[in-house]
Design a protein around this motif. Structure first.
Motif, PDB file in Angstrom:
ATOM      1  N   GLY A  66       5.975 -16.998 -16.951  1.00  0.00           N
ATOM      2  CA  GLY A  66       4.555 -16.716 -16.803  1.00  0.00           C
ATOM      3  C   GLY A  66       3.895 -17.371 -15.615  1.00  0.00           C
ATOM      4  N   LYS A  67       4.657 -18.013 -14.745  1.00  0.00           N
ATOM      5  CA  LYS A  67       4.087 -18.660 -13.570  1.00  0.00           C
ATOM      6  C   LYS A  67       3.906 -17.638 -12.443  1.00  0.00           C
ATOM      7  CE  LYS A  67       4.924 -22.294 -10.138  1.00  0.00           C
ATOM      8  NZ  LYS A  67       5.890 -23.303  -9.632  1.00  0.00           N
ATOM      9  N   PRO A  68       2.708 -17.585 -11.839  1.00  0.00           N
ATOM     10  CA  PRO A  68       2.498 -16.623 -10.754  1.00  0.00           C
ATOM     11  C   PRO A  68       3.395 -16.914  -9.546  1.00  0.00           C
ATOM     12  CG  PRO A  68       0.405 -17.375 -11.631  1.00  0.00           C
ATOM     13  CD  PRO A  68       1.454 -18.273 -12.226  1.00  0.00           C
ATOM     14  N   GLN A  69       3.836 -15.826  -8.928  1.00  0.00           N
ATOM     15  CA  GLN A  69       4.605 -15.860  -7.693  1.00  0.00           C
ATOM     16  C   GLN A  69       3.844 -15.042  -6.651  1.00  0.00           C
ATOM     17  OE1 GLN A  69       7.901 -17.607  -7.963  1.00  0.00           O
ATOM     18  NE2 GLN A  69       6.623 -18.159  -9.724  1.00  0.00           N
ATOM     19  N   VAL A  70       3.976 -15.395  -5.373  1.00  0.00           N
ATOM     20  CA  VAL A  70       3.325 -14.626  -4.313  1.00  0.00           C
ATOM     21  C   VAL A  70       4.327 -14.338  -3.204  1.00  0.00           C
ATOM     22  CG1 VAL A  70       1.024 -15.531  -4.774  1.00  0.00           C
ATOM     23  CG2 VAL A  70       2.482 -16.683  -3.109  1.00  0.00           C
ATOM     24  N   ALA A  71       4.050 -13.274  -2.460  1.00  0.00           N
ATOM     25  CA  ALA A  71       4.889 -12.903  -1.323  1.00  0.00           C
ATOM     26  C   ALA A  71       4.104 -11.959  -0.424  1.00  0.00           C
ATOM     27  CB  ALA A  71       6.183 -12.247  -1.786  1.00  0.00           C
ATOM     28  N   LEU A  72       4.556 -11.839   0.800  1.00  0.00           N
ATOM     29  CA  LEU A  72       4.126 -10.752   1.681  1.00  0.00           C
ATOM     30  C   LEU A  72       5.191  -9.673   1.626  1.00  0.00           C
ATOM     31  CD1 LEU A  72       2.969 -12.644   4.918  1.00  0.00           C
ATOM     32  CD2 LEU A  72       1.554 -11.867   3.015  1.00  0.00           C
ATOM     33  N   ALA A  73       4.761  -8.426   1.772  1.00  0.00           N
ATOM     34  CA  ALA A  73       5.721  -7.323   1.789  1.00  0.00           C
ATOM     35  C   ALA A  73       5.563  -6.518   3.062  1.00  0.00           C
ATOM     36  CB  ALA A  73       5.534  -6.426   0.578  1.00  0.00           C
ATOM     37  N   HIS A  74       6.676  -6.284   3.752  1.00  0.00           N
ATOM     38  CA  HIS A  74       6.726  -5.344   4.870  1.00  0.00           C
ATOM     39  C   HIS A  74       7.378  -4.062   4.363  1.00  0.00           C
ATOM     40  CE1 HIS A  74       5.241  -8.083   7.819  1.00  0.00           C
ATOM     41  NE2 HIS A  74       6.273  -8.908   7.765  1.00  0.00           N
ATOM     42  N   VAL A  75       6.693  -2.947   4.533  1.00  0.00           N
ATOM     43  CA  VAL A  75       7.181  -1.653   4.047  1.00  0.00           C
ATOM     44  C   VAL A  75       7.296  -0.700   5.231  1.00  0.00           C
ATOM     45  CG1 VAL A  75       6.745   0.292   2.499  1.00  0.00           C
ATOM     46  CG2 VAL A  75       6.075  -2.025   1.806  1.00  0.00           C
ATOM     47  N   THR A  76       8.438  -0.028   5.345  1.00  0.00           N
ATOM     48  CA  THR A  76       8.686   0.926   6.426  1.00  0.00           C
ATOM     49  C   THR A  76       8.886   2.306   5.832  1.00  0.00           C
ATOM     50  OG1 THR A  76       9.752  -0.808   7.740  1.00  0.00           O
ATOM     51  CG2 THR A  76      10.148   1.476   8.408  1.00  0.00           C
ATOM     52  N   VAL A  77       7.972   3.226   6.148  1.00  0.00           N
ATOM     53  CA  VAL A  77       8.026   4.596   5.628  1.00  0.00           C
ATOM     54  C   VAL A  77       8.372   5.534   6.778  1.00  0.00           C
ATOM     55  CG1 VAL A  77       6.744   6.445   4.501  1.00  0.00           C
ATOM     56  CG2 VAL A  77       6.306   4.054   3.867  1.00  0.00           C
ATOM     57  N   PRO A  78       9.545   6.177   6.760  1.00  0.00           N
ATOM     58  CA  PRO A  78       9.926   7.080   7.856  1.00  0.00           C
ATOM     59  C   PRO A  78       8.921   8.218   8.023  1.00  0.00           C
ATOM     60  CG  PRO A  78      11.803   6.612   6.422  1.00  0.00           C
ATOM     61  CD  PRO A  78      10.591   6.084   5.722  1.00  0.00           C
ATOM     62  N   CYS A  79       8.692   8.633   9.263  1.00  0.00           N
ATOM     63  CA  CYS A  79       7.734   9.710   9.495  1.00  0.00           C
ATOM     64  C   CYS A  79       8.255  11.057   9.012  1.00  0.00           C
ATOM     65  CB  CYS A  79       7.340   9.781  10.968  1.00  0.00           C
ATOM     66  SG  CYS A  79       8.651  10.308  12.085  1.00  0.00           S
ATOM     67  N   GLU A  80       9.541  11.130   8.659  1.00  0.00           N
ATOM     68  CA  GLU A  80      10.115  12.376   8.134  1.00  0.00           C
ATOM     69  C   GLU A  80       9.756  12.616   6.673  1.00  0.00           C
ATOM     70  OE1 GLU A  80      12.431  10.873  11.537  1.00  0.00           O
ATOM     71  OE2 GLU A  80      11.947   9.975   9.586  1.00  0.00           O
ATOM     72  N   THR A  81       9.199  11.628   5.994  1.00  0.00           N
ATOM     73  CA  THR A  81       8.843  11.828   4.594  1.00  0.00           C
ATOM     74  C   THR A  81       7.777  12.916   4.488  1.00  0.00           C
ATOM     75  OG1 THR A  81       7.110  10.141   4.640  1.00  0.00           O
ATOM     76  CG2 THR A  81       9.336   9.428   4.017  1.00  0.00           C
ATOM     77  N   PRO A  82       7.825  13.735   3.435  1.00  0.00           N
ATOM     78  CA  PRO A  82       6.802  14.786   3.299  1.00  0.00           C
ATOM     79  C   PRO A  82       5.429  14.260   2.911  1.00  0.00           C
ATOM     80  CG  PRO A  82       8.314  14.833   1.433  1.00  0.00           C
ATOM     81  CD  PRO A  82       8.883  13.848   2.420  1.00  0.00           C
ATOM     82  N   HIS A  83       5.353  12.993   2.473  1.00  0.00           N
ATOM     83  CA  HIS A  83       4.080  12.443   2.033  1.00  0.00           C
ATOM     84  C   HIS A  83       3.811  11.067   2.658  1.00  0.00           C
ATOM     85  CE1 HIS A  83       5.214  15.196  -1.298  1.00  0.00           C
ATOM     86  NE2 HIS A  83       3.912  15.421  -1.360  1.00  0.00           N
ATOM     87  N   ILE A  84       2.524  10.743   2.753  1.00  0.00           N
ATOM     88  CA  ILE A  84       2.084   9.370   2.930  1.00  0.00           C
ATOM     89  C   ILE A  84       1.548   8.909   1.575  1.00  0.00           C
ATOM     90  CG2 ILE A  84       1.530   9.689   5.357  1.00  0.00           C
ATOM     91  CD1 ILE A  84      -1.435   9.868   4.586  1.00  0.00           C
ATOM     92  N   ILE A  85       1.238   7.623   1.457  1.00  0.00           N
ATOM     93  CA  ILE A  85       0.611   7.125   0.237  1.00  0.00           C
ATOM     94  C   ILE A  85      -0.831   6.766   0.552  1.00  0.00           C
ATOM     95  CG2 ILE A  85       0.579   5.284  -1.487  1.00  0.00           C
ATOM     96  CD1 ILE A  85       3.587   5.126  -1.256  1.00  0.00           C
ATOM     97  N   GLU A  86      -1.741   7.280  -0.240  1.00  0.00           N
ATOM     98  CA  GLU A  86      -3.149   6.947  -0.074  1.00  0.00           C
ATOM     99  C   GLU A  86      -3.311   5.446  -0.294  1.00  0.00           C
ATOM    100  OE1 GLU A  86      -6.696   5.661  -0.888  1.00  0.00           O
ATOM    101  OE2 GLU A  86      -5.720   6.261  -2.761  1.00  0.00           O
ATOM    102  N   SER A  87      -4.014   4.785   0.621  1.00  0.00           N
ATOM    103  CA  SER A  87      -3.965   3.324   0.674  1.00  0.00           C
ATOM    104  C   SER A  87      -4.600   2.639  -0.533  1.00  0.00           C
ATOM    105  CB  SER A  87      -4.611   2.819   1.971  1.00  0.00           C
ATOM    106  OG  SER A  87      -5.965   3.220   2.041  1.00  0.00           O
TER     107      SER A  87
END
Length: 285
Positions: A66-87
């Motif tokens: 139950g102890k909180p953890q934190v991190a930064l995330a780098h996400v790479t989405v190829p431009c060939e994907t048919p969708h983006i994700i609404e922010s």
């Protein structure tokens, strides 16, 4: 998710939202890239390579005790994907990790990779993957801040009077010998397609070809100031306008936008194979 509900007006963007703090991948809201690509003359195969580089600054979960953890995330989405994700949906999805317990960071990483890949590749006959990297607090101090290299267009004292995209401002001098140069600007601004909220960005244009008129290029970039479009769509519009009007032999357009809601989105588009840039934030991010 049917196409009926894959439009910005059906997303949570600009609407009151309940913040779910229990893990829920269904919160991710994919939007088709094709709609906006058709506007810039790309109904089929795309003439560029690249990816959208996301940074998530607000990622937290609970460990088995139950102890909180934190991190930064780098996400790479190829431009060939048919969708983006609404922010906003991405932010809501990340918030759903807040009070959920996971065995370790590796499990969080696996969930992120699987959920984001499913959303952006949804409906594709040949689904692929996305890149996800987690940075623990021990690595935060190594996160660099670096501005774009290149010749700044902002040094030019130009008159600007057009604030919606004006590709007719773009021109190359075909009487001059081809050059290779890198031009940058911190004056890119557009607005969210749904809410109209300002999106502030910096852009780097690396090209080979007949010299592009720098004053016209700067005026063109400024002309996005009152334009409503998502980050990814703006960069693809910039790329295609330069590609079709200036006809370089090589072209790369890379924009880094300031974060909103704990997320930054940094689209990269290029005419030729090359490594993706390191996801290094700028001072305004």
């Amino acid at each position: 998710m049917s196409d009926t509900f894959s439009h910005p007006e059906h997303s949570p963007l600009g609407k009151p939202s309940a913040y779910v703090d229990r893990y829920d991948p269904a919160l991710l809201f994919p939007l088709p890239r094709l709609t906006k690509r058709i506007e810039i003359g790309l109904p089929g195969a795309i003439p560029f390579l690249g990816a959208d580089l996301w940074t998530a600054f607000e990622l937290s979960w609970l460990n088995p005790r139950g102890k909180p953890q934190v991190a930064l995330a780098h996400v790479t989405v190829p431009c060939e994907t048919p969708h983006i994700i609404e922010s906003k949906s991405f932010k809501l999805y990340l918030n759903s990790f807040n009070n959920s317990r996971f065995a370790d960071a590796a499990e969080v990483l696996a969930r992120l990779r699987a959920d984001i890949a499913e959303a952006v590749w949804r409906g594709s006959p040949t689904p692929g993957s996305v890149g996800v990297k987690l940075l623990s607090p021990e690595a935060f101090d190594r996160e660099a801040v670096h501005e774009f290299d290149g010749l700044s267009l902002d040094r030019l004292d130009v008159e600007c009077s057009r604030y919606t995209p004006a590709p007719d401002l773009l021109r190359a001098d075909t009487a001059q010998l081809p050059v290779s140069e890198v031009l940058t600007s911190n004056l890119l601004k557009s607005n969210c397609l749904v809410t109209g909220q300002p999106d502030w960005g910096s852009v780097r244009i690396d090209y080979s070809g007949h010299p592009i008129d720098q004053e016209g290029l700067l005026q063109y970039l400024v002309s996005f100031r009152n334009h409503n479009e998502f980050h990814e769509q703006c960069v693809e519009r910039i790329y295609m306008d330069i590609w079709t009007r200036c006809k370089p032999t090589k072209l790369t357009v890379y924009a880094r936008y300031t974060r909103r809601g704990g997320l930054d989105i940094n689209p990269f588009r290029t005419s030729h194979p090359q490594p993706l840039p390191a996801n290094v934030r700028m001072a305004r991010q």
